[in-house]
Scaffold this motif. Sequence first.
Motif, PDB file in Angstrom:
ATOM      1  N   HIS A 111       0.826  -1.202   0.000  1.00 56.69           N
ATOM      2  CA  HIS A 111       0.000   0.000   0.000  1.00 56.69           C
ATOM      3  C   HIS A 111       0.862   1.254   0.000  1.00 56.69           C
ATOM      4  O   HIS A 111       0.568   2.223  -0.701  1.00 56.69           O
ATOM      5  N   LEU A 112       1.931   1.257   0.766  1.00 57.81           N
ATOM      6  CA  LEU A 112       2.842   2.403   0.843  1.00 57.81           C
ATOM      7  C   LEU A 112       3.400   2.766  -0.531  1.00 57.81           C
ATOM      8  O   LEU A 112       3.409   3.934  -0.917  1.00 57.81           O
ATOM      9  N   VAL A 113       3.849   1.769  -1.274  1.00 55.49           N
ATOM     10  CA  VAL A 113       4.501   2.044  -2.560  1.00 55.49           C
ATOM     11  C   VAL A 113       3.526   2.007  -3.736  1.00 55.49           C
ATOM     12  O   VAL A 113       3.898   2.299  -4.864  1.00 55.49           O
ATOM     13  N   GLY A 114       2.278   1.632  -3.487  1.00 55.70           N
ATOM     14  CA  GLY A 114       1.280   1.596  -4.557  1.00 55.70           C
ATOM     15  C   GLY A 114       1.407   0.401  -5.477  1.00 55.70           C
ATOM     16  O   GLY A 114       1.070   0.471  -6.644  1.00 55.70           O
ATOM     17  N   CYS A 115       1.875  -0.709  -4.937  1.00 53.28           N
ATOM     18  CA  CYS A 115       2.010  -1.931  -5.728  1.00 53.28           C
ATOM     19  C   CYS A 115       0.668  -2.653  -5.759  1.00 53.28           C
ATOM     20  O   CYS A 115       0.102  -2.961  -4.715  1.00 53.28           O
ATOM     21  N   ARG A 116       0.172  -2.918  -6.960  1.00 54.83           N
ATOM     22  CA  ARG A 116      -1.099  -3.642  -7.102  1.00 54.83           C
ATOM     23  C   ARG A 116      -0.818  -5.131  -6.995  1.00 54.83           C
ATOM     24  O   ARG A 116      -0.247  -5.725  -7.905  1.00 54.83           O
ATOM     25  N   THR A 117      -1.178  -5.697  -5.881  1.00 54.53           N
ATOM     26  CA  THR A 117      -0.938  -7.117  -5.654  1.00 54.53           C
ATOM     27  C   THR A 117      -1.924  -7.646  -4.630  1.00 54.53           C
ATOM     28  O   THR A 117      -2.482  -6.883  -3.843  1.00 54.53           O
ATOM     29  N   GLN A 118      -2.105  -8.941  -4.665  1.00 57.90           N
ATOM     30  CA  GLN A 118      -2.895  -9.623  -3.645  1.00 57.90           C
ATOM     31  C   GLN A 118      -1.993 -10.506  -2.798  1.00 57.90           C
ATOM     32  O   GLN A 118      -2.461 -11.413  -2.114  1.00 57.90           O
ATOM     33  N   ALA A 119      -0.697 -10.233  -2.838  1.00 60.40           N
ATOM     34  CA  ALA A 119       0.281 -11.037  -2.101  1.00 60.40           C
ATOM     35  C   ALA A 119      -0.012 -11.005  -0.601  1.00 60.40           C
ATOM     36  O   ALA A 119      -0.367  -9.969  -0.043  1.00 60.40           O
ATOM     37  N   LEU A 120       0.159 -12.152   0.018  1.00 58.78           N
ATOM     38  CA  LEU A 120      -0.009 -12.266   1.464  1.00 58.78           C
ATOM     39  C   LEU A 120       1.324 -12.450   2.177  1.00 58.78           C
ATOM     40  O   LEU A 120       1.444 -12.155   3.360  1.00 58.78           O
ATOM     41  N   ARG A 121       2.304 -12.967   1.439  1.00 58.23           N
ATOM     42  CA  ARG A 121       3.618 -13.235   2.025  1.00 58.23           C
ATOM     43  C   ARG A 121       4.682 -12.402   1.309  1.00 58.23           C
ATOM     44  O   ARG A 121       4.504 -12.001   0.159  1.00 58.23           O
TER      45      ARG A 121
END
Length: 138
Positions: A111-121
């Motif tokens: 969220h801080l860097v604005g990366c679009r991902t659904q990564a949990l790890r």
Amino acid sequence: MADRAFESLGVEPATWFVFFETRARSRWLSWLALGRFKHVSAAGWIPESGHWVFYDVSLRRSRIAVITDGALAWEHMSRIRDHAVTVAFSPRDGRRFWFRVGFWCVPAIAHLVGCRTQALRPDGLYRALLRQGGALVD
């Protein structure tokens, strides 16, 4: 309105250095993270003020540190990087709503860097940053 006021300040890092740590802070967290990377945090340089900003989210609390002494900042980053891989990533503008599940190190840094991902790890975030233009830092 608040976004425009914040952007006019011009003090956000142009690049975040995201640290993917290979050691966990506890045995339980090591087991939970599963993959190569066990924790993720970030640091950014603000040239307008000559400050480094460090951001770290743990289960206990979120921490933000502003360091004005360049030597101290490099010393801190060196300690982290002894057991980490670093990816440089320029913040992305999140114009569309993007749902974030939970608040631990991975979704917080994404969220801080604005990366679009659904990564949990951390391993998933590492791959997502590289896919979206992140660069490994030696």
